[in-house]
Scaffold this active site. Structure first.
Site, mmCIF file in Angstrom:
data_model
loop_
_atom_site.group_PDB
_atom_site.id
_atom_site.type_symbol
_atom_site.label_atom_id
_atom_site.label_comp_id
_atom_site.label_asym_id
_atom_site.label_seq_id
_atom_site.Cartn_x
_atom_site.Cartn_y
_atom_site.Cartn_z
ATOM 1 N NE ARG A 81 -3.355 2.447 2.669
ATOM 2 C CZ ARG A 81 -3.972 3.052 3.640
ATOM 3 N NH1 ARG A 81 -2.653 2.309 5.592
ATOM 4 N NH2 ARG A 81 -4.438 3.569 3.724
ATOM 5 C CG HIS A 170 -9.120 6.845 3.987
ATOM 6 N ND1 HIS A 170 -9.658 7.766 4.637
ATOM 7 C CD2 HIS A 170 -7.984 6.263 5.036
ATOM 8 C CE1 HIS A 170 -9.098 7.863 6.154
ATOM 9 N NE2 HIS A 170 -7.775 6.986 6.327
ATOM 10 C CD GLU A 378 -6.924 0.714 4.265
ATOM 11 O OE1 GLU A 378 -6.555 1.303 3.309
ATOM 12 O OE2 GLU A 378 -7.813 0.663 5.733
#
Ligand code: ADP
Length: 593
Positions: A81, A170, A378
């Protein structure tokens, strides 16, 4: 596909081995309190204290060792990420040294986040050099924001010079909420207007209209929008000026004030919502204010985003607060009846998410808008996006190409200029163009064709060796001229036209073209994009409801060129793009122009 997803924050690392085909988590690990005395490794129910002050490098080494010893079928790729992808990275991207240096160049935009992720990627590549590593960007989901939501009302040159625009954050969470909601409702994302509320320590709302993010509360940085654990969210920018001028603050102390000492913590002394709820129950006024302010801000954004999308079908909650605080959801969802959003108090209180219940419904039977609580996942989203990229066999090297729109214009010889403007006249530069040395001149001429005339056609400088007039297809109808689609300079068998200036008229025998769409780039960009001079390629433009793929786009490579796609006004209007929007190369077929 088995993907090892790594989500590295400044003080923690979450890691998961995910089988994307069945959507199962084969192994989950978490290292907390990196760099501090009570650094811990958590794997399922196991808890192990790590060496005090364990750094990211040692932590990643340990996670990979655990992965190897616990899973005999190891991962096929590592997914990372990355918080900020700037304007350039709008999809998952296979990492190589070039891509890493581009991400590094964005570190100014995300000084707290990107350097951490980059270091982690470096350590992971050292440990596992033989697998593909893929970056998934938090900002990417919001690359579809229309200009009206993306831009701030600042002077354009200032915004462009400093990369000031709404990027939104996000993104992996809002993407995952969108996916989970559609799955739960057995519906297509294309038919849903979702307000997605990610309420954790950081918090943001996104308006996801038929699968695309069209508004989001975080801006150029993750500081704008909702009240957060320690971040202020929206404040009048005048407050910052006031504090700078009269409050004894400088940039550093303001940064700390807004990022670390504000939000719930600033209002009531702690960023732990559970503590605030307890204290509010015991009558603590500061905690009560913090809770009402928090809920009010979220409610305000929900109402605004329903207006932005012309209605709302789903309001979804995720993140530590969104998932676990029925009280906060209750406060937020008060007085939203006018949107058709009605909470079922029992369902809200009893909502329990679990491995096999990733979504709970909390709306009552009469609620037109569905109210849902969604487990944040996530790592799963990062893994799914990575698997999709690798399955498609592309690198995802999504280098964005800025678009420039050329209105009709003329490049003239010095001789023609003098006939139109008088002997010895030199055209005056008015604005510099992106290609070095090129400029739009102050002078304009009138084009006169067999059917009609067009006034105020801008001259471009410097003067050229041949007269060339570039018009659009629409202009051809006005003028009554049939111009071929050509690259600049290719003027064989082209029609002529009459030009009129303050000192007279000139009829040029040839030189009118409709410009072939083309991309300027330097050899490094060409290498990066995998194309060569004169290749004919396709570009994809994602715009507000008028997405378009253009074929027959010619690549022009020169050391002197800046990376730009040039379109004429007809093409730009057809795709709904404006000056400064960007596009992406989607394919470079072998055919040559
Ligand atoms: P991060 O954004 O750091 O991942 P989280 O998503 O874990 O943060 O959210 C942290 C917030 O969630 C904290 O304010 C915490 O108090 C709140 N929270 C967690 N569990 C509960 C609960 N059961 N009730 C109320 N708030 C909770």
């Amino acid at each position: 596909m088995r993907i090892f997803a790594l989500n590295c924050g400044s003080s923690s690392i979450k890691a998961a081995l995910i089988e994307t085909d069945g959507g199962s988590r084969l192994l989950e690990m978490h290292i907390e309190n990196l760099g501090s005395a009570d650094c811990r490794l958590l794997i399922g129910e196991e808890r192990e204290a790590l060496e005090p002050g364990t750094d990211a490098k040692t932590a990643i080494k340990r996670l990979i060792a655990e992965l190897r010893s616990r899973c005999k079928d190891g991962p096929q790729a590592i997914a990372h990420r990355v918080v900020h992808g700037g304007s350039a990275f709008v999809q998952p991207t296979l990492l190589d040294d070039n891509v890493l240096s581009e991400i590094e160049a964005l570190s100014d935009l995300a000084p707290l986040h990107n350097p951490v992720a980059l270091a982690a990627i470096g350590f992971a590549r050292e440990q596992v050099p033989d697998l593909p590593h893929v970056a998934v960007f938090d900002t990417a989901f919001h690359s579809t924001l229309p200009p009206r939501a993306r831009e701030y009302a600042l002077p354009r040159d200032v915004a462009q010079r400093f990369g000031i625009r709404r990027y939104g954050f996000h993104g992996t969470s809002h993407a995952q909420v969108t996916r989970a909601v559609a799955q739960y409702l057995k519906s297509d994302v294309q038919s849903l207007r979702i307000v997605s509320c990610h309420l954790g320590n950081g918090a943001s709302v996104a308006a996801v209209e038929y699968g695309r993010s069209v508004e989001t509360s975080m801006g150029m940085t993750p500081l704008e929008g909702l009240v957060m654990g320690t971040r202020s969210g929206d404040v009048d920018p005048g407050v910052l000026l006031h504090l700078l001028k009269h409050g004894g603050y400088d940039a550093e102390s303001l940064d700390k004030l807004l990022n670390s000492d504000s939000g719930l913590k600033g209002l009531a002394g702690t960023n732990d919502l559970r503590t605030l709820e307890e204290r509010a129950g015991d009558g603590d006024e500061a905690s009560r204010l913090a809770l009402t302010l928090y809920a009010h801000r979220v409610r305000k954004y929900i109402g605004a985003y329903a207006a932005v999308m012309g209605g709302v079908d789903v309001i979804a909650f995720t993140g530590g607060i969104g998932q676990h605080s029925p009280l906060m959801r209750h406060r937020i969802l008060q007085r939203l009846d006018f949107l058709g959003a009605r909470l079922d108090e029992d369902r809200n209180r009893d909502a329990k998410l679990a491995e096999n219940t990733p979504v709970c419904e909390i709306s009552d039977e009469t609620s037109r808008a569905r109210l849902l609580v969604v487990t944040a996942n996530e790592e799963m989203e990062i893994a799914l996006q990575t698997a999709a990229l690798l399955a498609a066999g592309t690198s995802g090297t999504a280098m964005r190409i800025p678009i420039e729109i050329s209105a009709r214009h003329a490049h003239l010889t010095q001789a023609t200029i003098e006939k139109l403007f008088g002997p010895g006249h030199h055209i005056q530069p008015r604005t510099q163009l992106s290609q070095p040395g090129q400029y739009a001149a102050a002078e304009s001429v009138v084009l006169i064709g067999p059917r009609g005339r067009i006034e105020k056609v801008r001259l471009m400088g410097p003067p050229r060796k041949e007269d060339q007039v570039e018009i659009s297809r629409s202009d051809e109808f006005v003028l009554g001229i049939d111009a071929p689609v050509r690259l600049s300079g290719d003027l064989r068998n082209t029609p002529g036209i009459t030009l009129e200036g303050p000192a007279g008229r000139v009829t040029i025998p040839s030189g009118v073209i409709c410009a072939r769409r083309h991309i300027h780039m330097n050899p490094r960009d060409a290498r990066h994009l995998g194309v060569r001079d004169h290749d004919s390629v396709q570009v994809r433009i994602d715009s507000d409801g008028r997405d378009l793929v253009f074929s027959d786009v010619v690549v022009r490579v020169s050391e002197a060129f800046e990376l730009r796609l040039h379109l004429d006004t007809d093409e730009a209007n057809a795709a709904g793009v404006r000056q400064g929007d960007t596009c992406e190369l989607v394919r470079s077929p072998p055919r040559r122009a």
